[in-house]
Design a protein around this motif. Sequence first.
Motif, PDB file in Angstrom:
ATOM      1  N   ARG A 194      -7.693  26.388  22.958  1.00 13.23           N
ATOM      2  CA  ARG A 194      -8.636  27.045  22.063  1.00 13.23           C
ATOM      3  C   ARG A 194      -9.634  26.019  21.532  1.00 13.23           C
ATOM      4  NH1 ARG A 194      -3.849  30.087  20.713  1.00 13.23           N
ATOM      5  NH2 ARG A 194      -3.199  28.502  19.217  1.00 13.23           N
ATOM      6  N   PRO A 195     -10.817  26.467  21.117  1.00 11.28           N
ATOM      7  CA  PRO A 195     -11.824  25.540  20.605  1.00 11.28           C
ATOM      8  C   PRO A 195     -11.363  24.876  19.322  1.00 11.28           C
ATOM      9  CG  PRO A 195     -12.476  27.819  20.197  1.00 11.28           C
ATOM     10  CD  PRO A 195     -11.292  27.877  21.122  1.00 11.28           C
ATOM     11  N   ALA A 196     -11.958  23.717  19.049  1.00 16.98           N
ATOM     12  CA  ALA A 196     -11.598  22.975  17.840  1.00 16.98           C
ATOM     13  C   ALA A 196     -11.850  23.826  16.609  1.00 16.98           C
ATOM     14  CB  ALA A 196     -12.418  21.688  17.765  1.00 16.98           C
ATOM     15  N   ALA A 197     -10.986  23.618  15.590  1.00 17.99           N
ATOM     16  CA  ALA A 197     -11.089  24.410  14.376  1.00 17.99           C
ATOM     17  C   ALA A 197     -12.374  24.107  13.630  1.00 17.99           C
ATOM     18  CB  ALA A 197      -9.890  24.129  13.484  1.00 17.99           C
ATOM     19  N   ALA A 198     -12.863  25.142  12.914  1.00 15.74           N
ATOM     20  CA  ALA A 198     -14.050  24.961  12.097  1.00 15.74           C
ATOM     21  C   ALA A 198     -13.728  24.150  10.844  1.00 15.74           C
ATOM     22  CB  ALA A 198     -14.635  26.315  11.715  1.00 15.74           C
ATOM     23  N   VAL A 199     -12.480  24.226  10.396  1.00 17.85           N
ATOM     24  CA  VAL A 199     -12.061  23.475   9.223  1.00 17.85           C
ATOM     25  C   VAL A 199     -10.563  23.218   9.320  1.00 17.85           C
ATOM     26  CG1 VAL A 199     -11.670  25.579   7.864  1.00 17.85           C
ATOM     27  CG2 VAL A 199     -12.031  23.404   6.689  1.00 17.85           C
ATOM     28  N   HIS A 200     -10.135  22.041   8.892  1.00 17.16           N
ATOM     29  CA  HIS A 200      -8.698  21.802   8.786  1.00 17.16           C
ATOM     30  C   HIS A 200      -8.442  20.788   7.679  1.00 17.16           C
ATOM     31  CE1 HIS A 200      -9.699  18.350  11.407  1.00 17.16           C
ATOM     32  NE2 HIS A 200      -8.613  17.788  10.921  1.00 17.16           N
ATOM     33  N   SER A 202     -11.561  27.676   3.566  1.00 16.34           N
ATOM     34  CA  SER A 202     -11.999  28.639   4.580  1.00 16.34           C
ATOM     35  C   SER A 202     -13.505  28.554   4.810  1.00 16.34           C
ATOM     36  CB  SER A 202     -11.622  30.066   4.155  1.00 16.34           C
ATOM     37  OG  SER A 202     -12.278  30.421   2.942  1.00 16.34           O
ATOM     38  N   THR A 203     -13.897  28.962   6.013  1.00 18.54           N
ATOM     39  CA  THR A 203     -15.307  29.145   6.379  1.00 18.54           C
ATOM     40  C   THR A 203     -15.447  30.556   6.933  1.00 18.54           C
ATOM     41  OG1 THR A 203     -15.022  28.386   8.649  1.00 18.54           O
ATOM     42  CG2 THR A 203     -15.459  26.693   6.995  1.00 18.54           C
ATOM     43  N   PHE A 204     -16.622  30.873   7.428  1.00 18.66           N
ATOM     44  CA  PHE A 204     -16.809  32.186   8.036  1.00 18.66           C
ATOM     45  C   PHE A 204     -15.929  32.368   9.277  1.00 18.66           C
ATOM     46  CE2 PHE A 204     -21.300  32.137   6.152  1.00 18.66           C
ATOM     47  CZ  PHE A 204     -20.929  32.950   5.090  1.00 18.66           C
ATOM     48  N   GLU A 205     -15.536  31.261   9.912  1.00 15.94           N
ATOM     49  CA  GLU A 205     -14.846  31.350  11.190  1.00 15.94           C
ATOM     50  C   GLU A 205     -13.391  30.899  11.164  1.00 15.94           C
ATOM     51  OE1 GLU A 205     -17.067  29.222  14.096  1.00 15.94           O
ATOM     52  OE2 GLU A 205     -18.926  30.302  13.733  1.00 15.94           O
ATOM     53  N   ASP A 206     -12.963  30.223  10.117  1.00 18.28           N
ATOM     54  CA  ASP A 206     -11.624  29.646  10.151  1.00 18.28           C
ATOM     55  C   ASP A 206     -11.076  29.485   8.737  1.00 18.28           C
ATOM     56  OD1 ASP A 206      -9.332  28.638  11.244  1.00 18.28           O
ATOM     57  OD2 ASP A 206     -10.184  26.735  11.916  1.00 18.28           O
ATOM     58  N   GLU A 207      -9.756  29.219   8.656  1.00 14.78           N
ATOM     59  CA  GLU A 207      -9.087  28.993   7.368  1.00 14.78           C
ATOM     60  C   GLU A 207      -7.879  28.102   7.595  1.00 14.78           C
ATOM     61  OE1 GLU A 207      -6.977  31.443   3.662  1.00 14.78           O
ATOM     62  OE2 GLU A 207      -7.617  32.500   5.477  1.00 14.78           O
ATOM     63  N   ASP A 208      -7.586  27.277   6.614  1.00 15.43           N
ATOM     64  CA  ASP A 208      -6.409  26.428   6.668  1.00 15.43           C
ATOM     65  C   ASP A 208      -5.830  26.306   5.272  1.00 15.43           C
ATOM     66  OD1 ASP A 208      -4.453  24.868   7.740  1.00 15.43           O
ATOM     67  OD2 ASP A 208      -5.680  23.071   7.993  1.00 15.43           O
ATOM     68  N   PHE A 209      -4.541  26.022   5.167  1.00 17.77           N
ATOM     69  CA  PHE A 209      -3.936  25.826   3.843  1.00 17.77           C
ATOM     70  C   PHE A 209      -2.760  24.876   3.956  1.00 17.77           C
ATOM     71  CE2 PHE A 209      -1.253  29.256   5.465  1.00 17.77           C
ATOM     72  CZ  PHE A 209       0.011  28.886   5.029  1.00 17.77           C
ATOM     73  N   MET A 210      -2.428  24.281   2.815  1.00 25.54           N
ATOM     74  CA  MET A 210      -1.239  23.444   2.668  1.00 25.54           C
ATOM     75  C   MET A 210      -0.648  23.658   1.279  1.00 25.54           C
ATOM     76  SD  MET A 210      -2.270  19.812   4.522  1.00 25.54           S
ATOM     77  CE  MET A 210      -0.591  19.188   4.526  1.00 25.54           C
ATOM     78  N   VAL A 211       0.646  23.374   1.135  1.00 27.21           N
ATOM     79  CA  VAL A 211       1.360  23.614  -0.123  1.00 27.21           C
ATOM     80  C   VAL A 211       2.182  22.385  -0.492  1.00 27.21           C
ATOM     81  CG1 VAL A 211       3.029  25.070  -1.330  1.00 27.21           C
ATOM     82  CG2 VAL A 211       1.525  26.082   0.408  1.00 27.21           C
ATOM     83  N   LYS A 212       2.156  22.021  -1.762  1.00 27.05           N
ATOM     84  CA  LYS A 212       3.021  20.974  -2.289  1.00 27.05           C
ATOM     85  C   LYS A 212       3.466  21.331  -3.711  1.00 27.05           C
ATOM     86  CE  LYS A 212       2.002  16.688   0.205  1.00 27.05           C
ATOM     87  NZ  LYS A 212       1.583  15.271   0.066  1.00 27.05           N
ATOM     88  N   LYS A 213       4.599  20.740  -4.100  1.00 25.88           N
ATOM     89  CA  LYS A 213       5.195  21.038  -5.393  1.00 25.88           C
ATOM     90  C   LYS A 213       4.886  19.952  -6.415  1.00 25.88           C
ATOM     91  CE  LYS A 213       9.677  22.153  -7.533  1.00 25.88           C
ATOM     92  NZ  LYS A 213      11.136  22.319  -7.288  1.00 25.88           N
ATOM     93  N   MET A 214       4.643  20.366  -7.650  1.00 21.68           N
ATOM     94  CA  MET A 214       4.450  19.438  -8.768  1.00 21.68           C
ATOM     95  C   MET A 214       5.412  19.810  -9.892  1.00 21.68           C
ATOM     96  SD  MET A 214       1.018  18.481 -11.016  1.00 21.68           S
ATOM     97  CE  MET A 214       0.913  20.041 -11.907  1.00 21.68           C
TER      98      MET A 214
END
Length: 320
Positions: A19-25, A134-146
Amino acid sequence: MSGETRSLFCRQMDVAAGRPAAAVHITALRVPAVVRNGSRAGAVLDCEYALGAREQRRLASETGLVVKWFLVGSGPAPVYQWIPGQRPQDFGALRGRVDLAFKVTGSDERGAHRALRIPTPTTDLSGEYKCSVSTFEDEDFMVKKMLVFAPEQSLEISQSKSGPEDAVNVSCSARGVYPEPKLALYWSHVKHLSSRRDGSTASALEGVETRATLRGDAYDVVASKLLLDLPSTPTVFDCHLVIAEADYAVRKSIVYYPNGSGPDLSSGCRSVVPPLGPSGLAVVAAVLCIPLGALFTPLRAPRHLERACSASADPLSPLQ
């Protein structure tokens, strides 16, 4: 799958599938694991990300870039949102508690307000934080605890006559601490109060009853043990409070003198043993001219407790 590993895993899957490279990561999520309640330094949560080649050639407004932070468990809505070209917004649990003027040093217009700074973190803000980009074409997320932990407002160890003749109840109470700590009671017999390095060892008292009560955003905890057979030699009782998640521990002690007898510590000491009661126990503020703080000693971490105690100048240290 944890939020910390999702980004890398998904990028690897994209490459494997052609697949093509992500728009955002997201490239890094920096969330402090432990913060002290009310810390003047505050807490900065940073979400670093990279845009694809095509997005980098566009203006930020043309990519539809949006950065959102969520406090997992507080509801589906974000607690912070930033769209490049607009003022950051805070919502829900963080409304009015974020420095909206804070900018990431060295970042361009596409990342200036990606991080959120909490000037005064409090225990109610403990939890998992999710960053979504996120952008119009892609989305990414990460989670951490505090974890925002609160040291005890007070820690007291005491004794009182109870039940059968010569029985004594040893009790330790901690007030205003978060999260719920572990309280443990220890005792050790000493030949000379001037040193615990004479072969004496500390043993955990078994059958200790513990009760914790949540009051507002903090816990009050009491641990107690009824002793029926008291030793015939001076004995030190210690209360250890431990918050393992925060690498925090503290200790306070009392000394039992059989038959109400004890050494004369009045000469040259900052504080002396108070008059002994009928049970022969007294709370020790200073023994043999040790510093007042030696019996109420914050330690770096539970796993260092034994080494720290044995290396200290505290003559009442129970651990070797």
